[in-house]
Design a protein around this motif. Structure first.
Motif, short mmCIF file in Angstrom:
data_model
loop_
_atom_site.label_atom_id
_atom_site.label_comp_id
_atom_site.label_asym_id
_atom_site.label_seq_id
_atom_site.Cartn_x
_atom_site.Cartn_y
_atom_site.Cartn_z
N PHE A 157 0.99 -0.73 0.49
CA PHE A 157 -0.28 0.26 -0.09
C PHE A 157 0.85 1.68 0.12
N VAL A 158 1.99 0.85 0.60
CA VAL A 158 2.84 2.17 0.92
C VAL A 158 3.70 2.04 -0.86
N ASP A 159 4.31 1.40 -1.40
CA ASP A 159 5.42 1.39 -2.33
C ASP A 159 5.26 -0.33 -2.67
N SER A 160 4.97 -0.51 -4.65
CA SER A 160 4.78 -1.65 -4.66
C SER A 160 5.44 -1.79 -5.97
N ASP A 161 5.68 -2.56 -6.68
CA ASP A 161 6.62 -2.47 -7.87
C ASP A 161 5.82 -2.86 -8.85
N PHE A 162 3.91 -3.10 -9.11
CA PHE A 162 3.46 -3.13 -10.12
C PHE A 162 2.14 -2.16 -9.85
N ALA A 163 1.69 -2.43 -10.74
CA ALA A 163 -0.18 -1.03 -10.76
C ALA A 163 -0.96 -2.26 -11.61
N MET A 164 -1.67 -1.20 -11.60
CA MET A 164 -3.11 -2.55 -12.45
C MET A 164 -3.45 -1.13 -13.21
N LEU A 165 -3.74 -1.46 -14.73
CA LEU A 165 -4.16 -0.50 -15.22
C LEU A 165 -4.93 -1.06 -16.47
N ASN A 166 -5.34 -0.39 -17.03
CA ASN A 166 -5.83 -0.63 -18.26
C ASN A 166 -5.64 1.05 -19.27
N GLN A 167 -6.04 1.18 -21.12
CA GLN A 167 -5.13 2.11 -21.31
C GLN A 167 -5.42 3.20 -20.58
N ARG A 168 -6.61 3.56 -20.72
CA ARG A 168 -6.75 4.68 -20.38
C ARG A 168 -5.60 5.31 -18.94
N LEU A 169 -5.54 5.01 -18.05
CA LEU A 169 -4.96 5.28 -16.47
C LEU A 169 -3.69 4.67 -16.81
N ALA A 170 -2.84 3.42 -17.76
CA ALA A 170 -1.89 4.36 -18.19
C ALA A 170 -1.42 4.82 -18.76
N LYS A 171 -1.98 5.73 -20.34
CA LYS A 171 -1.73 7.44 -21.10
C LYS A 171 -1.56 8.32 -19.81
N PHE A 194 14.18 14.19 2.62
CA PHE A 194 13.99 13.64 1.79
C PHE A 194 13.74 13.97 0.46
N HIS A 195 14.55 14.17 -1.34
CA HIS A 195 13.98 14.67 -2.46
C HIS A 195 12.80 14.12 -2.80
N ASP A 196 11.69 13.27 -2.88
CA ASP A 196 10.97 13.19 -4.00
C ASP A 196 10.13 11.58 -2.34
N LEU A 197 9.27 11.52 -3.15
CA LEU A 197 8.46 10.72 -2.90
C LEU A 197 8.99 9.34 -2.85
N GLY A 198 10.03 8.74 -3.59
CA GLY A 198 10.36 7.63 -3.60
C GLY A 198 11.02 7.69 -2.45
N GLU A 199 12.28 8.75 -2.15
CA GLU A 199 12.72 8.43 -0.57
C GLU A 199 12.05 8.59 0.51
N LEU A 200 10.90 9.25 0.61
CA LEU A 200 10.16 8.96 1.48
C LEU A 200 9.45 8.09 1.71
N LYS A 201 8.78 6.91 1.28
CA LYS A 201 8.69 5.57 0.58
C LYS A 201 9.79 4.75 1.92
N LYS A 202 10.62 5.20 1.14
CA LYS A 202 11.84 3.99 2.22
C LYS A 202 11.99 4.70 3.30
N LEU A 203 11.81 6.07 3.60
CA LEU A 203 11.89 6.45 5.27
C LEU A 203 10.57 5.61 5.61
N LEU A 204 9.46 5.37 5.51
CA LEU A 204 8.38 5.32 5.41
C LEU A 204 8.53 3.46 6.16
N LEU A 205 8.64 3.13 4.98
CA LEU A 205 9.10 1.66 5.04
C LEU A 205 9.89 0.99 5.75
#
Length: 782
Positions: A534-548, A710-721
């Protein structure tokens, strides 16, 4: 008997516990040294004073305040990091004493009163229950007043009061439901007809569509489109089967997407989206849907999607469109048999016109246990039978008299409330709590049968039922309702993004946003994946509209599917879901305050108190002349604001790289004042170029309250985890509140700790969390 004796002895011991548990000298010294400076006679930060706080833990207000002290000490939030810290042994000694006294007092109160107040079904649960009990699809939820909420959920007993107004509405809803189940009135006219595509066209409009030699009609406009099916009007509310034959037109071999609406398309009429569909280019293809039309006189409308919003030169227009051959409508399907099958389901072989008092007793005896979700005695049933008998004795028609008894059952507290007594839940009560947790409706026959035999008291059989229920289609209610409240997705329609700033936003994008989060939730649950996703994942659930929308290539079609992520796409976890990012924005601007408070509460389980009434909210400058960071920096200078803002603002700044519709951004979009010179960027939206003005660069960096940067969300996720247990604890606590309908107290904190510890051994699995909650003492007791 020995078990009963032990419980009685425990009860006497708890009730005889000291009323005023004076703290030991070591605890008094700890409070004096580390707490009284900020929470004493001279100063009361947060309006909290500890030097004279009573230690009578039998008083709920005192126990609640001491519980907050316990929580702050346990989580090491107090004393503040800037102050001298106590030795670990000193802190633990205070926690040991305080925890022991709180647990003793709370356990005594639970033994006497029960943990959970009697809980009413909320509107969502009531509608599901009525529909499943009677086998109908009538919409009764809109008749009922909005429910209150507490701890973030409208399932919490303390917020679900029962007023005279609500009782009036329950009487009204019972009438609507019984009318639908019994099939009162003449059989609705049935429609089974194919309409030519020309029936979609308004008489006054002949320039926006193109008649084709095949008899089909090419539709181009995705905005203004007077394409209501004029010759169809629903004869009655109900489910209708709709079939549309269509294909892409001038789409260069690409599929075409279109949408179907139902409702009343006149001024002030209510309409709803029935679905988006995709058909191939140049090959007529039939799509079918079965959906409910809510009112007599409702019609249908077919509209193209993704094409030009408006044009009036269809005869020569060369852009893409949709060719429609015909539309078929059949329904209402519920009325093909009359009286409807639901009448026999309710009455059996009893004749509604010629029944007797004995027949009425048979109907009520079969119906009441289903409605009350447990077996009942003859004495329990007698008042309802008496209501019917008295009216039959006064020559009231049988159908009307029986209806009085059925209606009385549907407004009884035993139907409207969960039937739970203090102490360990019995089989039927546990079955109901489990069913309203995972299905938001009453238990089915299998669950009630297992409960009646006492098998839910056996952990293995209880686990088997949870597995069955999670695999059942009705578990969709768990996904929709929990995410709707926990993540705030019920508010997805509360704001409409500014079309000048976000012209690419559309209805299908919003639908796809919800589908992504629901599918992601289901994926974690189905595969027992870690809640840390829920904080960070290596996948997403998408369709064409959302991927665009996310800038992710090579995803086509309307269906949601699992897509592996790359770091440069800036996605992963619900924090980057467009649904979450939209409900935490206002349609025009984003606020680090709102989003930071959302993360603190929903993900970390550390809600931030609301601001003082005399402090105005910070409104971002949409002209781009002032940065939100500068505005908030001045806000933090206010002493009464600083403590909370240093906790939540950094979390929110990490999400500043995502706009109000969840798109990635490096610069803010602005609405410049007249004459203000700005840079612009061009978006291609529905075959048109749209320009939006750009403002300052986004800065998503900040420093957490504990000093970590942290510099961005990616770094914040690591701090939270870095603190997996805290994230897991926050999510587990939310789900436990939702499951039990009650906020957590100090005795539940130990239960949550046990749940988190057991989850850790199974990689913090989400399905494991559901099982751990159901097996917990908190879930299985009132």
């Amino acid at each position: 008997m020995q078990h009963t004796g032990r419980l009685a002895a425990l009860g006497l011991a708890l009730l005889a516990a000291r009323v005023d548990a004076a703290p030991p000298e070591t605890t008094r010294a700890f409070l004096q040294k580390h707490c009284v400076e900020c929470h004493g006679a001279k100063k009361q930060e947060g309006e909290l004073r500890l030097d004279n706080l009573p230690t009578d833990f039998s008083v709920p207000a005192s126990a609640e305040t001491w519980s907050q002290v316990f929580s702050k000490l346990e989580k090491r939030e107090m004393p503040p990091k800037a102050k001298a810290q106590p030795k670990e042994s000193e802190r633990q000694a205070v926690l040991d004493w305080l925890g022991r006294e709180l647990r003793t007092a709370v356990a005594a109160r639970h033994l006497k009163e029960g943990r959970v107040a009697m809980r009413r079904l909320n509107r969502f649960e009531y509608q599901n229950t009525i529909q499943d009990l009677l086998g109908i699809e009538a919409n009764v939820m809109e008749l009922l007043p909005e429910d209150g909420s507490a701890h973030g959920f409208d399932k919490v007993s303390s917020a679900l009061t029962l007023s005279p107004v609500q009782m009036e509405k329950y009487l009204e809803a019972a009438d609507v439901a019984l009318d639908a189940a019994l099939g009162i009135g003449p059989q609705p006219k049935l429609v089974e007809e194919r309409f030519a595509a020309t029936e979609l066209l308004a008489n006054w409009e002949n320039k926006t569509y193109r008649p084709l030699e095949s008899g089909a009609v090419a539709l181009f406009n995705s905005g203004y489109s007077p394409t209501e099916l004029r010759k169809f009007r629903a004869p009655a509310p109900g489910r209708y089967r709709v079939r549309v034959s269509a294909n892409g037109f001038q789409t260069d071999g690409k599929p075409a997407t279109f949408r179907v609406y139902g409702g009343s398309f006149g001024v002030g009429g209510k309409t709803k989206l029935l679905g988006h569909f995709e058909v191939p280019a140049d090959k007529a293809t039939v799509i079918e849907l079965v959906e409910r039309l809510d009112a007599r006189g409702d019609s249908l409308k077919v509209m193209s999607y993704g094409t030009i919003p408006w044009q009036n030169e269809a005869a020569t227009y060369s852009g893409p469109g949709l060719a429609v051959q015909w539309i078929e409508v059949e329904g209402p399907l519920d009325a093909k048999q009359w009286p409807p099958a639901t009448r026999r389901q309710l009455l059996g072989d009893v004749d509604l016109e010629r029944g007797t008092a004995t027949d009425a007793e048979r109907v009520l005896k079969r119906f009441a246990p289903l409605a009350f979700r447990r077996s009942i005695s003859d004495a329990d049933l007698a008042p309802y039978q008496q209501l019917v008998r008295e009216r039959l004795d006064k020559s009231m028609p049988f159908g009307d008299a029986l209806r009085v008894g059925l209606k009385a059952i549907l407004v009884s507290p035993r139907f409207l409330m969960l039937d739970e007594l203090p102490g360990r839940l019995d089989g039927p009560a546990l079955a109901a709590r489990l069913s309203y947790f995972l299905w938001s409706t009453l238990p089915d026959a299998e669950l009630l049968a297992v409960a009646a035999k006492g098998d839910l008291a056996r952990p293995a059989l209880l686990r088997a039922q949870v597995e069955r229920m999670l695999n059942h289609p009705q578990a969709r209610a768990f996904t929709a309702d929990f995410t709707g409240q926990w993540l705030g997705l019920r508010n997805i329609e509360f704001t409409t993004p500014d079309a000048r700033l976000y012209p690419e936003f559309d209805e299908w994008l919003q639908v796809s946003m919800l589908r992504e989060t629901h599918a992601f939730f289901d994926e974690l649950l189905r595969r027992d994946l870690s809640v840390l996703n829920f904080v960070d994942s290596d996948f997403a659930m998408l369709n064409q509209r959302l991927a665009k929308h996310y800038g992710i290539p090579d995803v086509t079609g309307l269906d949601i599917r699992r897509v592996p992520l790359k770091s440069e796409w800036h996605r992963g976890g619900v924090l980057t879901h467009a649904s979450v990012l939209k409900v935490t924005a206002n349609g025009t601007t984003t606020s680090p305050v709102i989003r930071g408070a959302w993360i603190a509460d929903r993900i970390l389980g550390k809600p931030v108190p609301p601001p003082p009434a005399n402090v105005p909210a910070v409104e971002p400058d949409i002209r781009g002349t002032k940065s939100i960071r500068d505005q908030l920096a001045r806000h933090r200078d206010i002493a009464s604001c600083a403590a909370c803002h240093t906790q939540m603002d950094p979390l929110g700044f990490a999400l500043e790289s995502y706009d109000v519709i969840g798109g990635w951004r490096e610069r803010y979009r602005i609405s410049p004042e007249r004459g203000q010179r700005t840079e612009t960027m061009t978006l291609v939206v529905n075959q048109r170029d749209m320009r939006v003005a750009l403002g300052p660069q986004v800065d998503a960096s900040d420093t957490l309250a504990d000093g970590r940067r942290f510099h961005d969300l990616g770094e914040l996720k690591k701090l939270l985890l870095a603190d997996k247990e805290q994230v897991t604890r926050g999510i587990a606590a939310k789900l436990l509140i939702y499951a039990t309908g009650q906020g957590l107290d100090v005795t539940d904190e130990a239960v949550v700790s046990d749940i988190v510890r057991n989850m850790k051994a199974k990689n913090f699995g989400f399905r494991t969390l559901v099982h751990e909650i159901v097996q917990s003492s908190t879930f299985q007791t009132k």
